[in-house]
Design a protein around this motif. Structure first.
Motif, PDB file in Angstrom:
ATOM      1  N   LEU A 173       0.827  -1.206   0.000  1.00 14.29           N
ATOM      2  CA  LEU A 173       0.000   0.000   0.000  1.00 14.29           C
ATOM      3  C   LEU A 173       0.863   1.259   0.000  1.00 14.29           C
ATOM      4  N   ALA A 174       1.939   1.235   0.752  1.00 12.55           N
ATOM      5  CA  ALA A 174       2.838   2.397   0.792  1.00 12.55           C
ATOM      6  C   ALA A 174       3.441   2.653  -0.583  1.00 12.55           C
ATOM      7  N   LEU A 175       3.870   1.586  -1.263  1.00  9.97           N
ATOM      8  CA  LEU A 175       4.401   1.742  -2.610  1.00  9.97           C
ATOM      9  C   LEU A 175       3.317   2.254  -3.561  1.00  9.97           C
ATOM     10  N   ALA A 176       2.119   1.702  -3.423  1.00 16.07           N
ATOM     11  CA  ALA A 176       1.020   2.070  -4.319  1.00 16.07           C
ATOM     12  C   ALA A 176       0.677   3.552  -4.196  1.00 16.07           C
ATOM     13  N   GLN A 177       0.708   4.091  -2.991  1.00 19.20           N
ATOM     14  CA  GLN A 177       0.325   5.484  -2.782  1.00 19.20           C
ATOM     15  C   GLN A 177       1.294   6.452  -3.447  1.00 19.20           C
ATOM     16  N   ILE A 226      -1.683   4.195  -7.250  1.00 21.77           N
ATOM     17  CA  ILE A 226      -2.193   2.862  -7.582  1.00 21.77           C
ATOM     18  C   ILE A 226      -3.259   2.471  -6.564  1.00 21.77           C
ATOM     19  N   SER A 227      -4.325   1.866  -7.022  1.00 25.38           N
ATOM     20  CA  SER A 227      -5.483   1.594  -6.176  1.00 25.38           C
ATOM     21  C   SER A 227      -5.249   0.448  -5.191  1.00 25.38           C
ATOM     22  N   ARG A 228      -6.046   0.426  -4.125  1.00 26.05           N
ATOM     23  CA  ARG A 228      -6.018  -0.671  -3.166  1.00 26.05           C
ATOM     24  C   ARG A 228      -6.461  -1.968  -3.835  1.00 26.05           C
ATOM     25  N   ARG A 229      -7.313  -1.840  -4.846  1.00 25.90           N
ATOM     26  CA  ARG A 229      -7.761  -3.033  -5.567  1.00 25.90           C
ATOM     27  C   ARG A 229      -6.584  -3.714  -6.253  1.00 25.90           C
ATOM     28  N   ARG A 230      -5.683  -2.925  -6.820  1.00 26.60           N
ATOM     29  CA  ARG A 230      -4.505  -3.506  -7.468  1.00 26.60           C
ATOM     30  C   ARG A 230      -3.596  -4.169  -6.432  1.00 26.60           C
ATOM     31  N   VAL A 231      -3.484  -3.590  -5.266  1.00 26.69           N
ATOM     32  CA  VAL A 231      -2.704  -4.210  -4.192  1.00 26.69           C
ATOM     33  C   VAL A 231      -3.275  -5.580  -3.861  1.00 26.69           C
TER      34      VAL A 231
END
Length: 271
Positions: A65-69, A73-78
């Motif tokens: 999640l930290a990388l995605a933010q 990038i969405s939580r769905r992709r995580v």
């Protein structure tokens, strides 16, 4: 470029591609520009260089999640990459309790997070159990078949022989070979295994300046420089009995050792 390319243990090359080290000369680009210049690099190239480079107090989910933010990038992709990497049951556990194989899976999930067209993976099979090895092999082949470029560094020759399509061999900073896997093994010198009660006589008939013949055990010959057809025809013409006539191709490991023999940095001795 839809190909799997293994590099012979050159992590520095991968760091140069990713802009983590500065080259003394030349330049590297990913999708047309240096990696540092991409506004959203995770969407261009996914990388696994050191799977354990994760804060040990974070859970796998929070790390992703930290990388995605950082890239929107969405939580769905995580959630998708957690599922893809087989980490659903341990996603909320702290990374410090992960085994080497689980750490590798997390690193691969992070590399896939931005759904990039290019993947750069350093020894991704390390620490994986047999099921994990099969998983990563199938995953990489699937990504390549979608038209992505997958650059893999590995010392596991047998695994690369059944995974990679193209091969780049580097020794002490020098490019030794860059070709397809099929062409590399085709050019290698294999041999023919011959089992015969007339092995001694057959060896005399096969001898010549372009033939290399060894006898690893009584009644068995290993012949390089002669085809199965040539050996079988010669045996038939002289009424010699053959119990086995088997072509043996050189393995990728043998080819690699032949290519890099003069470029080994650390060479040990047998006990």
């Amino acid at each position: 470029m839809d190909a799997l390319r293994p590099v012979a243990g050159k992590s520095t090359t991968m760091r140069l591609i990713l802009g983590l080290d500065r080259p003394s000369g030349g330049r590297t680009t990913v999708n047309g520009r240096p990696c540092r210049e991409h506004p959203a690099p995770l969407r261009e190239v996914g990388a696994l260089l050191e799977a354990r480079a994760v804060h040990p107090g974070r859970s796998a989910r929070n790390h992703l999640l930290a990388l995605a933010q950082t890239h929107g990038i969405s939580r769905r992709r995580v959630a998708q990459v957690i599922e893809l990497a087989g980490l659903r049951d341990v996603a909320d556990r702290r990374v410090k309790g992960f085994s080497l194989g689980m750490g590798q899976r997390l690193g691969i999930a992070a590399a896939l997070l931005g759904d990039p067209a290019v993947l750069v993976l350093d020894e991704p099979v390390n620490g994986l159990d047999p099921e994990g090895v099969l998983w990563i092999r199938t995953l990489l082949k699937g990504l390549a078949s979608e038209g992505r470029t997958v650059l893999v560094s590995s010392h596991l020759m047998n695994e690369m022989a059944v995974t990679a399509e193209d091969v780049i061999v580097i020794g002490r900073g020098r490019l030794i070979a860059a070709t397809s896997m099929a062409e590399l093994t085709r050019r290698a010198h294999g041999h023919v295994r011959v089992v015969s009660p007339d092995a001694g006589r057959l060896r005399e008939l096969l001898a010549g300046p372009d033939a290399e013949i060894s006898a690893p055990e009584p009644g068995v010959l290993e012949v390089a420089g002669r085809t199965c057809e040539q050996i079988g025809g010669l045996a038939a013409a002289h009424g010699l009995t053959l119990h086995e006539l088997t072509p043996r191709s050189a393995t990728l490991e043998q080819v690699f050792m032949d290519l890099t023999g003069a470029d080994v940095e650390y060479a040990g001795r047998a006990a």
